[in-house]
Enzyme design. Structure first.
Site, PDB file in Angstrom:
ATOM      1  N   TYR A   8      37.943  35.892  50.297  1.00 25.76           N
ATOM      2  CA  TYR A   8      38.750  35.444  49.561  1.00 25.76           C
ATOM      3  C   TYR A   8      39.367  36.492  48.391  1.00 25.76           C
ATOM      4  CZ  TYR A   8      35.205  35.224  45.555  1.00 25.76           C
ATOM      5  OH  TYR A   8      34.393  35.148  44.682  1.00 25.76           O
ATOM      6  N   CYS A   9      40.454  36.484  47.972  1.00 26.61           N
ATOM      7  CA  CYS A   9      40.871  37.540  47.004  1.00 26.61           C
ATOM      8  C   CYS A   9      41.599  36.785  45.896  1.00 26.61           C
ATOM      9  CB  CYS A   9      41.708  38.540  47.723  1.00 26.61           C
ATOM     10  SG  CYS A   9      43.352  37.578  48.636  1.00 26.61           S
ATOM     11  N   GLY A  10      42.344  37.611  45.265  1.00 33.08           N
ATOM     12  CA  GLY A  10      43.258  36.846  44.261  1.00 33.08           C
ATOM     13  C   GLY A  10      43.938  35.811  44.453  1.00 33.08           C
TER      14      GLY A  10
END
Ligand code: FAD
Length: 836
Positions: free
Chosen positions: A512-514
């Site tokens: 996951y990222c932003g």
């Protein structure tokens, strides 16, 4: 000369009459309207209440006189149709004066609309409980607002109209609370798309109670009391009941017109009822949905008006143009947000058993480099078998409506995500990006369809955890430090190629990222490096965090005069600057940084860079269009010990003023150099290692005592101490053999703890509890609740949890998980560190 009688003179009825005349100059057209107004803007009623629409006259698009003069239509207001005789082709009409007469017709069009639901809740007849449907309704609301000048209002039902009313009451300076029986507002969109609205309501100071139904209204000396199922009582001066509408079809029922189980008039594709010569349109009907193939009521003005046009065509030309059905496209303004949707939601797909895939993206309203860009969340759903678009939802401050309209146009024409990927939109930097958000969502869908990525939605994260997945946070370390998922490991996407060895090949990996983009980039690297069980979180941390954070905000009544955009971190604010007056003068000139248009972590990275460059005592003013920035800014200051002076918001732009820490002004000791900043001695940490009742009691007595003296308290629960913070109710989680053994042998929660001495098989603990009650000492659970409420920071040791097989879901609400670093961070500045 053919004669058409129309029942109902607002959206559907008035439109039918107007089109009919344009098609047939010779037709005789009679419209009967029960109320005193025709063709008025019912969609504008909330804005009239709020004073946005100031002149009442502006609500009236047409008058009976204008109908007569312009269209030669015979509009009879204050005239209720009380009976239909389909055999004789007549209607019976009663005027307000009491006079009754019959009117004949060749064609009859029913557009009677719907009426607000008013369930038989005790006390519902109180005069302070109002609904909003018609002009007289809004006149009543306006009258109460202007004369009684209520200070508090509760809106029951958080659909579009309920929230529009909430906003407009708030605009009038009233403290507003919204109560909704479901777990989300605006049920037409999915939960995670409603979550930003929940947070926005909180930001605006609007109280929000979800999953809570009204049990009773009780008159009280100081107002009207609303008793909720949760036993919460809300005191108010005014209630707006907005829990939905039901079709106004008693007349049709009595005449033998076919209705569905919920009372809607059943029509065919030419909007014909089962009785010859009788048509129906608008909120009162149910027609086949082109998306599900099943009947679906759509009580919206757009379909009502368009159906009216078709019925007029059919009456004049015969059945040539069918009604294709409504795809339910809707939009609403909720304070500064726009929420819009078209087609099917995920929950509707699930309910109807329709296969779907979905993706959430967070594009900008226009090119990020052009000032004023703001991000919005866009969810796109499609059929995985043929790529056909099923629906879309969007929420944000700017550009939401045009994206949903573009997708609705594709959806209405049976378009696919491939069509949307090629959709050629109007582009210049102030309006869009060269690849618009709609294209971008479609690209993601194509990537999923082509197997380039496995996209996982926020509510599947727990299932991945149960599968033993590693949560791999590919954001920067700074973003990771500001907040991350429990148990996540941080390898930023720019480092992942060099640190491949740290990514396990023997367990699933959820990236996951932003917002989802960097996670996708990292996923592509991993897949091409031979990782197969890997996926990317759709919408990223932004969507996950909004959806998993607490959604309600009990008790957050706040006078509207004190709105968030006026709230400062200090009392006195010098006009215009956004900076409190009573602070020592800043060192050197203030540095201004504009990060509008940048997505997270852009604003924080820019902030850090600016703060690194300036001298202690200097102020940095950061402007950001990212709604999460205000929270990130506070968290960043807490970690870096810089000062957040103020945050203000105007038209979706957040302005935060920071002051770089002045070490010289921060003498070691017990006083705060700058209000709001904690220094050594203001904090206490307690390691709770034991699961003995007496030791746990001692821990919480000290914690609550420390809180009472103004200290910040961190409790770190490790090894046996984990039993103290487990939920009382048993949570079903899959455990290995040792985990199950620990479960069997250790106390399951705080209520089941034993004494360290004189326990006598539990009798000692029981006696101790009795004695505590006799001496009016709070029970352990009460002490824990008080500590949580007062803001004790409770952390469960991640390593102990893994060793002892304790899952995140087993921990009480409010308990975070963390490693030794999080304890050391708190202990490093604490004046008291205890091990119990
Ligand atoms: P109506 O417009 O309600 O008209 C029905 C009329 O029939 C009524 O005036 C009633 O008095 C009359 N009538 C009923 N029975 C009889 C009888 N026996 N004899 C004579 N007259 C009779 N939709 C949107 O798409 N977007 C929006 O933003 C939006 N906002 C809304 C805000 C509010 C506050 C409300 C109340 C509705 C809103 N709607 C909105 C919904 C939209 O107004 C309705 O879908 C639309 O008006 C339905 O048209 P209709 O002709 O079926 O019913």
């Amino acid at each position: 000369m053919a004669k058409t009688v129309i029942i109902g003179g607002v959206a559907g009825g008035a439109s039918t009459a107007a089109r009919l005349r344009r098609l047939d100059e010779k037709a005789e057209i009679v419209v009967f309207e029960r109320g005193s107004h025709v063709s008025y803007a019912n969609c504008g009623l909330p804005y009239y209440a709020g004073g946005v629409i100031q002149e009442r006259e502006r609500l009236f698009l047409m008058t009976p006189q204008k109908f007569r003069d312009i269209l030669d239509v015979d509009v009879r207001v204050d005239s209720e149709v009380i009976d239909l005789d389909p055999a004789a082709k007549t209607v019976s009409v009663r005027e307000r004066s009491g006079r009754e007469y019959a009117e004949s017709y060749d064609s009859l069009v029913l557009s009677p609309g719907a009426e607000p639901m008013r369930p038989p809740i005790p006390g519902i007849d109180d005069a302070r409980i109002l609904t909003v449907r018609s002009v007289p309704d809004i006149d009543r609301v306006k009258d109460v607002l202007d004369t009684a000048r209520p200070e508090r209002a509760v809106v029951i039902g958080a659909g579009f109209i309920g929230l529009e009313m909430a906003e407009n009451l708030w605009e009038r300076g009233i403290a507003v609370t919204v109560v909704e029986a479901l777990d989300q507002v605006m049920n037409v969109v999915d939960f995670e798309m409603a979550a930003p609205v929940h947070h926005h309501l909180r930001d605006k100071g609007v109280g929000l109670y979800l999953k809570d139904g009204v049990q009773a209204f009780v008159r009280d000396e100081s107002g009207l009391k609303i008793r909720l199922a949760s036993e919460t009582e809300l005191l108010t001066d005014l209630v707006i009941l907005s829990i939905g509408v039901k079709p106004d079809t008693k007349l049709a029922l009595a005449a033998g017109i076919e209705l569905d189980a919920r009372g809607h008039i059943v029509v065919d594709e030419f909007l014909r009822t089962n009785l010859p010569g009788i048509y129906a349109v608008g909120d009162a009907i149910v027609a086949k949905s082109p998306l599900t193939g099943k009947p679906m009521p759509v009580p919206l003005a757009g379909p009502a008006n368009k159906q009216a046009r078709l019925v007029a065509d059919t009456i004049v030309h015969g059945p040539r143009k069918p009604w294709k059905g409504s795809i339910a496209t809707a939009v609403a303004k909720v304070f500064d947000l726009t929420v819009a949707c078209t087609g099917l939601s995920e929950k509707l797909c699930v309910r109807e058993g329709i296969p779907f895939r979905s993706v959430i993206v967070h594009p900008g309203s226009h090119a990020g480099y052009y000032p004023g860009a703001q991000s919005y969340a866009l969810k796109l759903l499609w059929n995985p078998e043929n790529g056909k678009i099923l629906g879309a939802q969007a929420v944000g401050r700017d550009g939401v409506d045009k994206r949903i309209d573009a997708i609705a146009a594709h959806l209405g024409m049976g378009g696919s995500v491939h069509d949307l990927a090629e959709f050629e939109h109007a582009y210049a930097p102030p309006f869009a990006s060269a690849k618009d958000g709609t294209n971008y969502a479609a690209f993601c869908a194509e990537n999923i369809l082509e197997g380039l990525t496995n996209s996982v939605s926020w509510n599947q994260v727990e299932a991945w955890k149960v599968r033993g997945a590693l949560l791999l946070d590919v954001r920067t370390p700074q973003e990771f430090e500001l907040g991350h998922m429990d148990g996540a490991r941080n390898v930023s996407n720019t480092e992942i190629r060099a640190r491949l060895a740290e990514v396990p090949r023997d367990r699933p990996v959820l990236l996951y990222c932003g917002v989802g983009l960097r996670g996708y980039l990292a996923e592509r690297i991993l897949r091409q490096e031979g990782f197969t069980d890997v996926a990317n979180l759709s919408g990223g941390w932004k969507t996950w965090q909004a959806a998993t954070a607490p959604q309600t905000n009990p008790g957050s009544y706040r006078p509207a005069q004190q709105r968030p955009h006026d709230i400062m971190h200090d009392d006195t604010v010098s006009e215009g600057s956004g900076v409190p007056e009573n602070l020592p003068a800043p060192v050197g000139p203030t540095l201004h940084v504009d990060t509008c248009g940048l997505q997270c972590p852009g604003p924080i990275i820019s902030l850090k860079k600016a703060m690194d460059e300036v001298a202690p005592g200097t102020r940095v003013v950061v402007k950001s269009s990212d709604a999460g920035f205000s929270r990130d800014a506070q968290a960043w200051c807490n970690i870096t010990k810089n000062r957040l002076v103020s945050v203000t918001e105007e038209k979706g732009i957040w302005t935060a003023v920071f002051e770089k820490n002045r070490p010289a002004a921060a003498p070691a000791g017990l006083t705060n150099p700058v209000p709001g900043m904690f220094v050594s001695g203001d904090e206490a940490t307690i390691i709770v290692f034991s699961n003995d009742l007496d030791r746990a009691l001692a821990s919480f007595v000290i914690a609550n005592g420390a809180l009472a003296t103004g200290k910040r308290v961190t409790m770190f629960f490790t090894f046996w101490g984990l039993s103290v913070v487990k939920k009382r109710e048993k949570v079903k989680v899959r455990k290995d053999f040792m985990g199950r053994m620990f479960d069997m042998m250790l106390p399951g929660n705080a209520n089941a703890l034993n004494l360290s001495q004189m326990n006598f098989g539990g009798v000692g603990a029981w006696l101790m509890k009795k004695r505590m009650a006799a001496f009016q000492v709070d029970r352990l659970e009460e002490m824990m609740a008080a500590a949580i409420k007062a803001g004790v920071h409770m952390t469960a040791c991640q390593m102990s949890m893994e060793l002892m097989g304790v899952a995140r879901e087993e921990l009480m609400e409010g308990v975070e998980t963390g490693g030794v670093a999080s304890y050391l961070e708190a202990a490093g500045t604490a004046g008291i560190n205890l091990f119990i």
